[in-house]
Design a protein around this motif. Structure first.
Motif, PDB file in Angstrom:
ATOM      1  N   SER A 239      61.156   2.541  65.911  1.00 15.63           N
ATOM      2  CA  SER A 239      62.757   2.657  66.589  1.00 15.63           C
ATOM      3  C   SER A 239      63.307   1.254  66.583  1.00 15.63           C
ATOM      4  O   SER A 239      64.162   1.178  65.341  1.00 15.63           O
ATOM      5  CB  SER A 239      62.774   3.583  67.744  1.00 15.63           C
ATOM      6  N   ARG A 240      62.736   0.742  67.001  1.00 17.44           N
ATOM      7  CA  ARG A 240      63.223  -0.817  66.667  1.00 17.44           C
ATOM      8  C   ARG A 240      63.017  -2.044  65.998  1.00 17.44           C
ATOM      9  O   ARG A 240      63.900  -2.311  64.826  1.00 17.44           O
ATOM     10  CB  ARG A 240      62.223  -1.741  68.331  1.00 17.44           C
ATOM     11  N   TYR A 241      61.850  -2.077  65.454  1.00 20.59           N
ATOM     12  CA  TYR A 241      61.695  -1.971  63.852  1.00 20.59           C
ATOM     13  C   TYR A 241      62.649  -2.183  63.203  1.00 20.59           C
ATOM     14  O   TYR A 241      62.773  -2.800  62.395  1.00 20.59           O
ATOM     15  CB  TYR A 241      59.818  -2.599  63.565  1.00 20.59           C
ATOM     16  N   PHE A 242      62.299  -0.291  62.620  1.00 24.80           N
ATOM     17  CA  PHE A 242      62.857   0.116  61.539  1.00 24.80           C
ATOM     18  C   PHE A 242      64.691  -0.417  62.029  1.00 24.80           C
ATOM     19  O   PHE A 242      66.197  -0.640  60.408  1.00 24.80           O
ATOM     20  CB  PHE A 242      63.157   1.184  61.069  1.00 24.80           C
ATOM     21  N   GLU A 243      65.414  -0.074  63.277  1.00 28.80           N
ATOM     22  CA  GLU A 243      66.611  -0.439  62.970  1.00 28.80           C
ATOM     23  C   GLU A 243      67.381  -1.774  62.872  1.00 28.80           C
ATOM     24  O   GLU A 243      68.369  -1.877  62.597  1.00 28.80           O
ATOM     25  CB  GLU A 243      67.234   0.146  64.124  1.00 28.80           C
ATOM     26  N   GLY A 244      66.311  -2.809  63.640  1.00 28.48           N
ATOM     27  CA  GLY A 244      66.224  -4.726  63.192  1.00 28.48           C
ATOM     28  C   GLY A 244      66.457  -4.049  61.072  1.00 28.48           C
ATOM     29  O   GLY A 244      66.968  -5.604  60.972  1.00 28.48           O
ATOM     30  N   GLU A 245      65.760  -3.636  60.904  1.00 24.83           N
ATOM     31  CA  GLU A 245      65.913  -3.628  58.883  1.00 24.83           C
ATOM     32  C   GLU A 245      66.936  -3.185  58.808  1.00 24.83           C
ATOM     33  O   GLU A 245      67.280  -3.147  57.317  1.00 24.83           O
ATOM     34  CB  GLU A 245      64.989  -3.445  58.621  1.00 24.83           C
TER      35      GLU A 245
END
Length: 247
Positions: free
Chosen positions: A25-31
């Motif tokens: 969740s953190r990674y893809f939201e950051g992208e």
């Protein structure tokens, strides 16, 4: 389904491991993606009813349901992108995963940047192709007939000789369209993979075989003894039916 910056692609992460859910969740939201989370098959169904999703990252080892059955169920009802995640690095799982209609497959532990590349690759494939970039096929008509079947490339429809609309996944449709467009020519697995998936990552050859076997079950009278979609041992496939532009 082109992703305008104002409408980020929506990914649904289905995994019973809270750490993996929060990391993805953190990674893809950051992208720049919109991310929803589910920890079970039941929760996944609720999320899918709430809002349209572009791609599902689906863990096979869910507590309440068989992940492969779930993938098959989603694919039967929707063209959404499906990437299967599993801790089991068994090849059989990969092949079965693709046969139920998943678009791709990653083994845990995965590299996040590689996963991102695969997600983008699947989302690109789900976007309608821009016709100007397509090299001309020998049979370039939009509507093509073969053996009583009608393939409408614009509307992405396949109609059987008895008038039924046959449901195909994005990958199956693209593969059939290429084979029919080059009827009578032997096409290698590499060529088919390039044209249907783009080889920005290592695809396993079996994925084309799995899609061909699914196509045969849908268009051949006897999938074990195909008349139209034939294998050429060690090379690839050839579409042997007579192809004519629709009148």
């Amino acid at each position: 389904m082109s992703h305008h910056p104002a409408h980020p692609a929506h990914i649904l992460v289905v995994d019973d491991d809270a750490r993996i859910r929060s990391m993805l969740s953190r990674y893809f939201e950051g992208e720049g993606f919109q991310v929803s989370l589910a920890e079970s098959g039941a929760q996944m169904r609720q999320r899918l009813e709430k809002a349209p999703v572009d791609l599902i990252l689906l863990d096979l080892g869910l507590p309440d349901t068989d992940g492969l059955a779930l993938a098959r169920d989603i694919r039967a009802r929707s063209e959404v992108g499906i990437i299967i995640m599993t801790g089991r690095s068994d090849d059989v799982d990969r092949i079965v995963g693709l046969e139920v209609g998943a678009d791709d497959y990653v083994s845990k532990p995965f590299n996040l940047r590689e996963l991102l590349a695969r997600v983008r690759s699947v989302l690109r494939r789900l976007q309608p192709a821009v016709p100007t970039q397509e090299p001309k096929l020998p049979v370039a008509e939009e509507v093509i007939c073969f053996d009583g079947w009608i393939l409408d490339r614009n509307r992405r429809l396949l109609t059987s000789p008895d008038g039924r609309e046959i449901s195909l996944t994005t990958g199956e449709f693209d593969l059939l369209s290429i084979l029919v467009g080059h009827a009578g020519r032997v096409l290698t697995r590499d060529y088919l993979m390039d044209r249907t998936r783009g080889r920005s990552w290592q695809v396993f050859d079996r994925s084309i075989d799995a899609q061909v076997s699914r196509l045969r079950r849908k268009i051949e009278g006897d999938a074990q003894n195909p008349r139209m979609l034939k294998s050429v041992r060690g090379v690839g496939y050839i579409f042997t039916a007579k192809v004519t532009p629709s009148v």
